[in-house]
Design an enzyme around this catalytic site. Structure first.
Site, PDB file in Angstrom:
ATOM      1  N   LYS A 173      49.676   4.230  35.071  1.00 16.89           N
ATOM      2  CA  LYS A 173      48.213   4.179  35.040  1.00 16.89           C
ATOM      3  C   LYS A 173      47.711   4.789  36.342  1.00 16.89           C
ATOM      4  O   LYS A 173      47.683   4.144  37.383  1.00 16.89           O
ATOM      5  CB  LYS A 173      47.727   2.736  34.906  1.00 16.89           C
ATOM      6  CG  LYS A 173      48.333   1.967  33.708  1.00 16.89           C
ATOM      7  CD  LYS A 173      49.515   1.161  34.098  1.00 16.89           C
ATOM      8  CE  LYS A 173      49.934   0.095  33.103  1.00 16.89           C
ATOM      9  NZ  LYS A 173      49.958   0.396  31.720  1.00 16.89           N
ATOM     10  N   ASP A 195      56.285 -11.488  53.296  1.00 18.10           N
ATOM     11  CA  ASP A 195      55.934 -11.877  54.667  1.00 18.10           C
ATOM     12  C   ASP A 195      54.527 -11.450  55.070  1.00 18.10           C
ATOM     13  O   ASP A 195      54.249 -11.280  56.271  1.00 18.10           O
ATOM     14  CB  ASP A 195      56.947 -11.306  55.669  1.00 18.10           C
ATOM     15  CG  ASP A 195      58.252 -12.094  55.682  1.00 18.10           C
ATOM     16  OD1 ASP A 195      58.319 -13.136  55.010  1.00 18.10           O
ATOM     17  OD2 ASP A 195      59.203 -11.653  56.360  1.00 18.10           O
ATOM     18  N   ASP A 252      39.398  15.066  42.396  1.00 15.85           N
ATOM     19  CA  ASP A 252      39.144  16.180  43.322  1.00 15.85           C
ATOM     20  C   ASP A 252      40.294  16.434  44.287  1.00 15.85           C
ATOM     21  O   ASP A 252      40.081  16.895  45.414  1.00 15.85           O
ATOM     22  CB  ASP A 252      37.853  15.940  44.108  1.00 15.85           C
ATOM     23  CG  ASP A 252      36.604  16.092  43.242  1.00 15.85           C
ATOM     24  OD1 ASP A 252      36.716  16.687  42.151  1.00 15.85           O
ATOM     25  OD2 ASP A 252      35.540  15.612  43.653  1.00 15.85           O
ATOM     26  N   LYS A 256      50.118  -6.795  38.486  1.00  8.96           N
ATOM     27  CA  LYS A 256      51.475  -6.653  39.022  1.00  8.96           C
ATOM     28  C   LYS A 256      51.379  -6.574  40.545  1.00  8.96           C
ATOM     29  O   LYS A 256      50.740  -5.682  41.092  1.00  8.96           O
ATOM     30  CB  LYS A 256      52.164  -5.383  38.516  1.00  8.96           C
ATOM     31  CG  LYS A 256      52.525  -5.400  37.034  1.00  8.96           C
ATOM     32  CD  LYS A 256      51.469  -4.776  36.179  1.00  8.96           C
ATOM     33  CE  LYS A 256      51.952  -4.691  34.733  1.00  8.96           C
ATOM     34  NZ  LYS A 256      50.878  -4.341  33.801  1.00  8.96           N
ATOM     35  N   HIS A 315      47.230  -9.235  33.437  1.00  7.92           N
ATOM     36  CA  HIS A 315      48.028  -8.008  33.375  1.00  7.92           C
ATOM     37  C   HIS A 315      48.416  -7.503  34.768  1.00  7.92           C
ATOM     38  O   HIS A 315      49.029  -6.439  34.902  1.00  7.92           O
ATOM     39  CB  HIS A 315      47.228  -6.940  32.623  1.00  7.92           C
ATOM     40  CG  HIS A 315      48.035  -5.807  32.095  1.00  7.92           C
ATOM     41  ND1 HIS A 315      47.766  -4.489  32.410  1.00  7.92           N
ATOM     42  CD2 HIS A 315      49.106  -5.775  31.264  1.00  7.92           C
ATOM     43  CE1 HIS A 315      48.628  -3.700  31.798  1.00  7.92           C
ATOM     44  NE2 HIS A 315      49.455  -4.446  31.102  1.00  7.92           N
ATOM     45  N   HIS A 345      54.011   4.926  30.866  1.00  8.29           N
ATOM     46  CA  HIS A 345      53.430   3.628  31.203  1.00  8.29           C
ATOM     47  C   HIS A 345      52.620   3.694  32.492  1.00  8.29           C
ATOM     48  O   HIS A 345      52.023   2.697  32.904  1.00  8.29           O
ATOM     49  CB  HIS A 345      54.532   2.569  31.338  1.00  8.29           C
ATOM     50  CG  HIS A 345      54.027   1.165  31.301  1.00  8.29           C
ATOM     51  ND1 HIS A 345      53.831   0.407  32.440  1.00  8.29           N
ATOM     52  CD2 HIS A 345      53.660   0.369  30.258  1.00  8.29           C
ATOM     53  CE1 HIS A 345      53.382  -0.790  32.104  1.00  8.29           C
ATOM     54  NE2 HIS A 345      53.269  -0.846  30.795  1.00  8.29           N
TER      55      HIS A 345
END
Length: 528
Positions: free
Chosen positions: A424, A183, A429, A178, A176, A422
């Site tokens: 996450k 470079d 704090d 991403k 999952h 979508h």
């Protein structure tokens, strides 16, 4: 009865035969191993990345809540790369966005840039293999597949799983992550896959609300190391070893040119001047040779690529897992916690953490999708089992409303997006944040692999709270228990600031509510 028994027997036998129809090839791993190319100040991106770095152990960040900017950043990095592009995605779609980015990667490869593309195999069904084969037909390009299906590759998703019935435990596990690295100098991490709906390009109006982070500095070499660990993992196969094509390399390159040309792949819309945080496109910073970033201490982590084959869903968290590391960061909260998770199924471990925080009087705010906005109604079934218990603990709970998002029409942010959350995210704090690919659900915890970063920065925390609050306060329902404490209520305000109270799942049809009720006792939580 005898006929039905015989029929059932033949079906079972057929499934077993299909499940064993073929096997994955044996790969000489040593022969195909490769490693990331370190940052060099001989490249323009390398010089820019190091130009304003305040300390060796600091990393620079810019949050990207606007999908248009996030896509343009990836393309701009591909256009400026001189040495290497390492790209890793769960979902890389064959649509206008996917082909637009693939063409930018191909153009970089034609300039001599080494391009390594790693994709999970879950979304390569219905003949999408040929797109990646055509991309891999170019010089300096290599494509690998994580945990490939063995059989019926050009069929629908259901048939691929049916054909893998004897291999279910393996194919159920997906990558999952991403990640986009240019470079060895600059990277993009976060929640977005590569498809129209993640970058406000879906014509169906089912665009996602999401957040990525652009980063340079100390965290980039560890990100390169994480990429290499996947690229060279036993679960990863070169595309040519699992996909057989009938076209020559030259014919594949010709098809790629057609598929990614202007007739089939129109360019994205022009960019707005700024996003909700007041930032312009990163492309403009790169053109000027300097980056406006927030510098902070941070660390990155990813599940081991072998994680899926070591544990079971619903089991104890491994101390090397992304979920474990995020929970440990959350556990340090002393005053408040704000989280955003499109699929919120905390399970016993998450509920124990929420209980621990609430017993210490930590103010917990959680935002997720409503039934009407989610793209995964089955996962919503799992969430509803914890909704009342979270409210009873005193968790302040919000559900995003696609209807309210459309009504707001916020300039330069989500526009006419359907309002499917979508992102996450977590803010602890008001000084520490998490951004990455992990959902707060059992699948992220113990089945899929994930990637993310924990960043210690009050300034970034303020920006992330601002992003979350746009939806929490203007485009979401606040949940509460009714006076009797027996059922949920959804609360919003109208244009005159009058309170509106709903007593059933908002923005959903009676049929959708009935289906989720019907599925409720049948859905195994461990697979959500």
């Amino acid at each position: 009865m005898a006929f039905m028994q015989r029929l059932t027997g033949w079906l079972v036998l057929g499934l077993l035969v299909l499940g064993g129809c073929t096997s994955l090839p044996v790969i000489d791993r040593a022969a195909i191993t490769s490693e990331a190319i370190p940052l060099s100040e001989k490249t323009k991106l390398g010089r820019i990345a190091n130009a304003y770095r305040p300390a060796p152990d600091h990393s620079g960040f810019r949050l990207m809540p606007l999908g248009k900017f996030s896509l343009d950043t990836r393309v701009a990095l591909a256009e400026r790369a001189e040495v290497s592009l390492d790209v890793q995605y769960y979902h890389f779609e064959d649509d206008e966005t996917g082909r637009w980015l693939l063409r930018a990667l191909r153009d970089a490869a034609n300039r001599g840039v080494r391009v390594r593309l790693l994709v999970d195999d879950f979304y390569t069904h219905h003949g999408k293999d040929e797109v990646f084969l055509a991309f891999a037909a170019h010089k300096n390009v290599e494509v690998r597949i994580f945990n490939p299906f063995c059989c019926w590759r050009n069929t629908g998703q259901l048939m691929r799983f049916v054909a893998s019935v004897g291999d279910w435990k393996r194919v159920n596990h997906r990558m999952h992550n991403k990640l986009f690295i240019a470079d060895g100098a600059m990277a993009v991490i976060g929640g977005r896959n590569v498809a129209n709906e993640y970058f406000l390009r879906s014509q169906r109006g089912d665009n996602f609300i999401d957040v990525d982070a652009f980063t340079v500095g100390w965290v980039v070499p560890p990100l390169q190391g994480l990429f290499d660990r996947y690229w060279n993992a036993d679960a990863v196969y070169p595309i040519h070893s699992v996909v057989r094509g009938s076209l020559t390399q030259e014919a594949l390159r010709e098809r790629f040119e057609t598929w990614t040309g202007p007739e089939m792949t129109p360019p994205p819309d022009p960019l707005p001047a700024t996003d909700i945080l007041g930032y312009g496109p990163i492309r403009e910073d790169l053109e000027d040779g300097r980056l406006g970033l927030i510098w902070a201490e941070a660390y990155v982590f990813a599940d081991h690529p072998d994680k899926p084959f070591d544990g079971e869903a619903g089991g104890e968290l491994q101390d090397t897992s992304v979920t474990y590391n995020v929970f440990e960061a959350i556990r340090k909260a002393e005053h408040d916690l704000v989280i955003s998770s499109p699929y919120l199924v905390p399970g016993p471990v998450g509920m124990a953490l929420f209980k621990e925080l609430r017993e210490r009087n930590v103010h917990v705010v959680a935002m997720t999708n409503s039934l009407g906005s989610t793209d995964e109604p089955v996962v919503h079934v799992g969430y509803t089992k914890y909704r009342d218990p979270m409210l009873e603990l005193g968790v302040e709970l919000y559900e995003v409303s696609g209807t309210r998002v459309k009504k707001n029409r916020r300039a330069n942010l989500f526009g006419a997006s359907l309002g499917r959350l979508h992102a996450k995210l977590a803010v602890v704090d008001k000084k520490t944040i998490f951004v990455g690919s992990m959902n707060l659900d059992p699948r992220s915890a113990t089945i899929n692999t994930e990637l993310g970063a924990v960043i210690h920065s009050p300034e970034l925390a303020r920006e992330m709270i601002r992003i979350i609050d746009v939806d929490r306060l203007r485009s979401a329902y606040r949940l509460r228990l009714n006076k009797e404490g027996t059922a949920c209520e959804w609360v919003s305000v109208d244009d005159d600031d009058e309170e509106i109270v709903l007593t059933e799942e908002p923005d959903s049809t009676a049929w959708l509510r009935f289906k989720t009720w019907l599925l409720s006792p049948l859905v195994p939580e461990s697979l959500l």
